[in-house]
Design a protein around this motif. Sequence first.
Motif, PDB file in Angstrom:
ATOM      1  N   LYS A 100       0.824  -1.207   0.000  1.00  0.00           N
ATOM      2  CA  LYS A 100       0.000   0.000   0.000  1.00  0.00           C
ATOM      3  C   LYS A 100       0.858   1.257   0.000  1.00  0.00           C
ATOM      4  N   PHE A 101       1.974   1.221   0.724  1.00  0.00           N
ATOM      5  CA  PHE A 101       2.834   2.398   0.826  1.00  0.00           C
ATOM      6  C   PHE A 101       4.093   2.274  -0.038  1.00  0.00           C
ATOM      7  N   LYS A 102       4.099   1.268  -0.889  1.00  0.00           N
ATOM      8  CA  LYS A 102       5.290   1.039  -1.696  1.00  0.00           C
ATOM      9  C   LYS A 102       5.532   2.171  -2.683  1.00  0.00           C
ATOM     10  N   LYS A 103       4.450   2.736  -3.231  1.00  0.00           N
ATOM     11  CA  LYS A 103       4.572   3.788  -4.234  1.00  0.00           C
ATOM     12  C   LYS A 103       4.172   5.150  -3.674  1.00  0.00           C
ATOM     13  N   ASN A 104       4.358   5.315  -2.383  1.00  0.00           N
ATOM     14  CA  ASN A 104       4.075   6.602  -1.743  1.00  0.00           C
ATOM     15  C   ASN A 104       5.383   7.310  -1.414  1.00  0.00           C
ATOM     16  N   PHE A 105       5.333   8.623  -1.505  1.00  0.00           N
ATOM     17  CA  PHE A 105       6.492   9.447  -1.160  1.00  0.00           C
ATOM     18  C   PHE A 105       6.041  10.465  -0.114  1.00  0.00           C
ATOM     19  N   PHE A 106       6.673  10.413   1.066  1.00  0.00           N
ATOM     20  CA  PHE A 106       6.235  11.234   2.187  1.00  0.00           C
ATOM     21  C   PHE A 106       7.166  12.432   2.375  1.00  0.00           C
ATOM     22  N   ILE A 107       6.539  13.580   2.617  1.00  0.00           N
ATOM     23  CA  ILE A 107       7.272  14.797   2.972  1.00  0.00           C
ATOM     24  C   ILE A 107       6.631  15.368   4.228  1.00  0.00           C
ATOM     25  N   HIS A 108       7.444  15.670   5.214  1.00  0.00           N
ATOM     26  CA  HIS A 108       6.947  16.265   6.449  1.00  0.00           C
ATOM     27  C   HIS A 108       7.448  17.701   6.550  1.00  0.00           C
ATOM     28  N   ILE A 109       6.519  18.592   6.820  1.00  0.00           N
ATOM     29  CA  ILE A 109       6.879  20.002   6.971  1.00  0.00           C
ATOM     30  C   ILE A 109       6.445  20.474   8.347  1.00  0.00           C
ATOM     31  N   THR A 110       7.117  21.505   8.825  1.00  0.00           N
ATOM     32  CA  THR A 110       6.797  22.058  10.134  1.00  0.00           C
ATOM     33  C   THR A 110       5.510  22.867  10.064  1.00  0.00           C
ATOM     34  N   HIS A 111       4.650  22.626  11.016  1.00  0.00           N
ATOM     35  CA  HIS A 111       3.367  23.330  11.033  1.00  0.00           C
ATOM     36  C   HIS A 111       3.555  24.728  11.631  1.00  0.00           C
ATOM     37  N   GLU A 112       3.448  25.735  10.769  1.00  0.00           N
ATOM     38  CA  GLU A 112       3.520  27.127  11.211  1.00  0.00           C
ATOM     39  C   GLU A 112       2.495  27.928  10.422  1.00  0.00           C
ATOM     40  N   ALA A 113       1.978  28.979  11.043  1.00  0.00           N
ATOM     41  CA  ALA A 113       0.935  29.789  10.399  1.00  0.00           C
ATOM     42  C   ALA A 113       1.443  30.446   9.121  1.00  0.00           C
ATOM     43  N   ARG A 114       2.693  30.866   9.122  1.00  0.00           N
ATOM     44  CA  ARG A 114       3.230  31.558   7.947  1.00  0.00           C
ATOM     45  C   ARG A 114       3.436  30.625   6.760  1.00  0.00           C
ATOM     46  N   LEU A 115       3.397  29.296   7.021  1.00  0.00           N
ATOM     47  CA  LEU A 115       3.559  28.330   5.934  1.00  0.00           C
ATOM     48  C   LEU A 115       2.218  27.760   5.488  1.00  0.00           C
ATOM     49  N   ASN A 116       1.148  28.445   5.801  1.00  0.00           N
ATOM     50  CA  ASN A 116      -0.179  27.987   5.408  1.00  0.00           C
ATOM     51  C   ASN A 116      -0.295  27.940   3.883  1.00  0.00           C
ATOM     52  N   GLY A 117      -0.749  26.814   3.345  1.00  0.00           N
ATOM     53  CA  GLY A 117      -0.863  26.639   1.898  1.00  0.00           C
ATOM     54  C   GLY A 117       0.360  26.025   1.263  1.00  0.00           C
ATOM     55  N   LEU A 118       1.404  25.764   2.065  1.00  0.00           N
ATOM     56  CA  LEU A 118       2.632  25.202   1.506  1.00  0.00           C
ATOM     57  C   LEU A 118       2.411  23.786   0.976  1.00  0.00           C
ATOM     58  N   ALA A 119       1.593  23.003   1.663  1.00  0.00           N
ATOM     59  CA  ALA A 119       1.352  21.627   1.227  1.00  0.00           C
ATOM     60  C   ALA A 119       0.719  21.601  -0.160  1.00  0.00           C
TER      61      ALA A 119
END
Length: 210
Positions: free
Chosen positions: A137-156
């Motif tokens: 199920k996760f073999k073809k997934n690519f994960f990115i983790h970003i820091t949750h901050e208000a100024r980065l809203n919409g970054l995802a």
Amino acid sequence: TVVSFLSDHPRHVFRNVIQTVLTRAVRYLSTFEIFNHERRAIRLMFLYNRYPSNYINQQFEKFFADYLSSTSPPILPMITNESQFLALRQKLLNEPTAKQTQLAISAATVQLTQRTQNVIQPNINNFEATIQRNNDKFKKNFFIHITHEARLNGLAREIHIIHDNHFKNTDKAEIRLVVGFRNNPNIEFELSRKRPASSLLKDPLAKSKR
């Protein structure tokens, strides 16, 4: 050699010794005459090992209880004729020995173990198949983790747009991008180890001393 009656063994051991010796004699000997001689030798053996005569008689009576006649002598309780001996011998021969009983228990244990394994094996196979599906199920997934901050809203959303623009029509298009958030380490530290209010850190006796 038998256990001496003066030993510190539990009482049931002496009873079992007498019963075992008599059972062995009946099973091994084929005629009443030979058994009668063996019975006397058994009695003398127990007397020599300090078994009380009354105790020996009591155990003999228990052993021959189903075959004693009213004319049996009270001092040497025993079966009185060939037919009684053969009936007793046939009964004991039909009963399993201790070794046969142990073998039967071992065989039953093996069968139970095999049945248990047959029941468990499909469950193990299903569990392994589930793990394999989860891995795929996760073999073809690519994960990115970003820091949750208000100024980065919409970054995802912007990261997804960039990914689609670059890999949409390529062989990497099957890879699914997953953008996750993680807490700011400083915020996490403050939440888990929040310092007490400054007023609580002051010495309440300091003002009174002044």
